[in-house]
Design an enzyme around this catalytic site. Structure first.
Site, short mmCIF file in Angstrom:
data_model
loop_
_atom_site.label_atom_id
_atom_site.label_comp_id
_atom_site.label_asym_id
_atom_site.label_seq_id
_atom_site.Cartn_x
_atom_site.Cartn_y
_atom_site.Cartn_z
N ASP A 168 0.89 -1.16 0.00
CA ASP A 168 0.00 0.00 0.00
C ASP A 168 0.93 1.22 0.00
OD1 ASP A 168 -1.59 2.14 0.73
OD2 ASP A 168 -2.74 1.01 2.21
N LYS B 61 -2.97 -1.93 8.14
CA LYS B 61 -3.16 -3.37 8.34
C LYS B 61 -2.25 -4.18 7.42
CE LYS B 61 -5.85 -4.81 11.53
NZ LYS B 61 -4.87 -5.06 12.57
N TYR C 59 1.41 1.19 14.87
CA TYR C 59 0.47 0.96 13.78
C TYR C 59 0.81 1.81 12.56
CZ TYR C 59 -3.77 0.61 11.06
OH TYR C 59 -4.66 0.38 10.05
P1 13P Z 1 -4.87 0.28 4.99
O1 13P Z 1 -3.99 -0.58 5.85
O2 13P Z 1 -5.49 -0.47 3.88
O3 13P Z 1 -4.14 1.48 4.52
O4 13P Z 1 -6.08 0.79 5.89
C1 13P Z 1 -5.76 1.60 6.96
C2 13P Z 1 -6.94 2.09 7.73
O5 13P Z 1 -6.76 2.35 8.90
C3 13P Z 1 -8.26 2.25 7.10
O6 13P Z 1 -9.15 2.89 7.98
MG MG Z 2 -3.88 2.66 3.05
MG MG Z 3 -4.42 -1.41 2.32
#
Ligand code: 13P
Ligand code: MG
Ligand code: MG
Length: 377
Positions: free
Chosen positions: A11, A234, A231
């Site tokens: 990402d 994800k 964090y």
């Molecule tokens: P991603 O990990 O896909 O960037 O999503 C992060 C997120 O916190 C969406 O609310």
């Molecule tokens: Mg993202």
């Molecule tokens: Mg993502």
């Protein structure tokens, strides 16, 4: 012919939030991959699931090959420059280290790779998920590779009857990769006991038992939090799955994915919502970033891929998605309460944890609390 199928995904930023990568960013990655087609790579294909870009590559270099991983890393780096210039949200989000060091493991991008002697009709499935964690594949993989209620091939095919070998990783173990190998069906209860804990135990690979050198599945198992210490998004897993003949059939995967099991992820990576099967290049949902998974089928000849068959795009999935959307709507009705939000140990954004730490100071032991509150005497 011995071929390696590698999926490396990251990402590196998205439009207006965590939605989709921009066309310009995708173009940079596609250009890098197509320059290597017929050279380092036999073939390649680039697409996205939500805000994650996946590079599907075939080659003869084996797993974890520095040149193949470097190609993906360089493509993501070059595309991140564009993402930054365009002001994309979370530009470079998954590139957690500055320097490349042999392969993308531990640097942020996820990778899943399988090396095998190509069968005359090699059939593959590539799974890419967004807004969830690698353990999101635990239940479907268990049902497809170990449960005859879902996978009739375990009863109907001699090649599948011996069962499958699960390699399961403890992703919370910080001193290297800790792995356990368990055979289905003998160790079904032990496999289930581990796989229920998706935060910690993740199917890393699945192997045929009748043909012990034949790998059926590889799943990315990176845990971004363990790399970054905090964090950063994800882990959004990807998987390479070989299907048909000595493996479950493509259509045997459908019912397990149609369950839409509740998994961790979605908004701020801090909630539970059902995993929704979606077609290729679907944007992340504005309904609370409901977890999503895309499945693409490919055939292959001497490492050359056909165009994809979009496995969750046929009309049947419309109704399934409606049902899963209803599950999501019901869960969101209870907001922060109970299983709608992740337990404290898994919460990804620091806010609530810091707030609770401050509240600690206001707690008093029950005996003191029973006395008249301060200021009432
Ligand atoms: P991603 O990990 O896909 O960037 O999503 C992060 C997120 O916190 C969406 O609310
Ligand atoms: Mg993202
Ligand atoms: Mg993502």
């Amino acid at each position: 012919m011995r071929v390696t199928v590698s999926v490396i995904k990251a990402d590196i930023g998205a439009i207006g939030g965590h939605t989709i990568p921009s066309a310009d960013v995708l173009a940079v990655v596609r250009d890098r991959v197509s320059r290597e087609r017929g050279g380092l790579l036999i073939d390649g294909f680039v697409y996205h699931t939500g805000d994650d870009i996946a590079l599907l590559m075939t080659h003869t270099r084996g797993k974890d090959h520095p040149a193949v991983h470097q190609l993906a890393w360089d493509a993501f780096r070059a595309a991140t420059d564009v993402a930054k210039r365009q002001g994309l949200y979370g530009a470079g989000q998954d590139l957690l280290k500055d320097a490349f060091s042999g392969n993308v493991r531990g640097l942020g991008p996820g990778s899943a790779e399988v090396e095998f002697d190509e069968r005359p009709n090699e059939a593959l499935m590539i799974l890419t998920a967004d807004k969830t964690e690698p353990g999101a594949f635990n239940l479907p993989m268990y049902l497809i590779f170990a449960d005859p209620m879902y996978s009739s091939g375990l009863l109907l095919s001699e090649a599948l009857h011996a069962g499958f070998r699960f390699r399961i990783m403890d992703v919370d173990y910080t001193e290297g990769d800790r792995m356990i190998t368990l055979d289905a069906p003998e160790r079904l209860y032990d496999i289930a006991a581990l796989l229920r804990d998706t935060n910690r135990f993740v199917v890393e690979s699945i192997w045929s038992r009748k043909y012990p050198h034949e790998q059926a599945v590889s799943i990315s198992t990176s845990r971004l939090r363990n790399i970054a210490g905090k964090y950063v998004g994800k882990d959004d897993p990807c998987a390479v799955v070989r299907v048909q003949k000595i493996f479950p059939a493509t259509e045997e995967f459908g019912p397990a994915f149609a369950l839409g099991p509740f998994v961790a992820g979605d908004t701020r990576g801090s909630h539970n919502l059902p995993l929704m099967p979606v077609p290729m290049n679907t944007p992340a949902s504005t309904f609370f970033c409901c977890p999503m998974v895309c499945g693409l089928g490919f055939s292959m000849q001497e490492g050359r891929l056909t165009e994809p068959s979009d496995l969750f795009a046929d009309p049947f999935w419309g109704g399934i998605r409606e049902h899963i959307a209803q599950k999501a709507v019901e869960m969101r009705k209870q907001g922060f309460f109970g299983p709608a939000m992740l337990p404290m140990s898994e919460l990804e954004y620091g806010g609530i944890v810091a707030r609770l730490r401050r509240l600690e100071e206001e707690f008093v032991v029950a005996k003191e609390a029973a006395k008249a509150p301060a200021g009432t005497e």
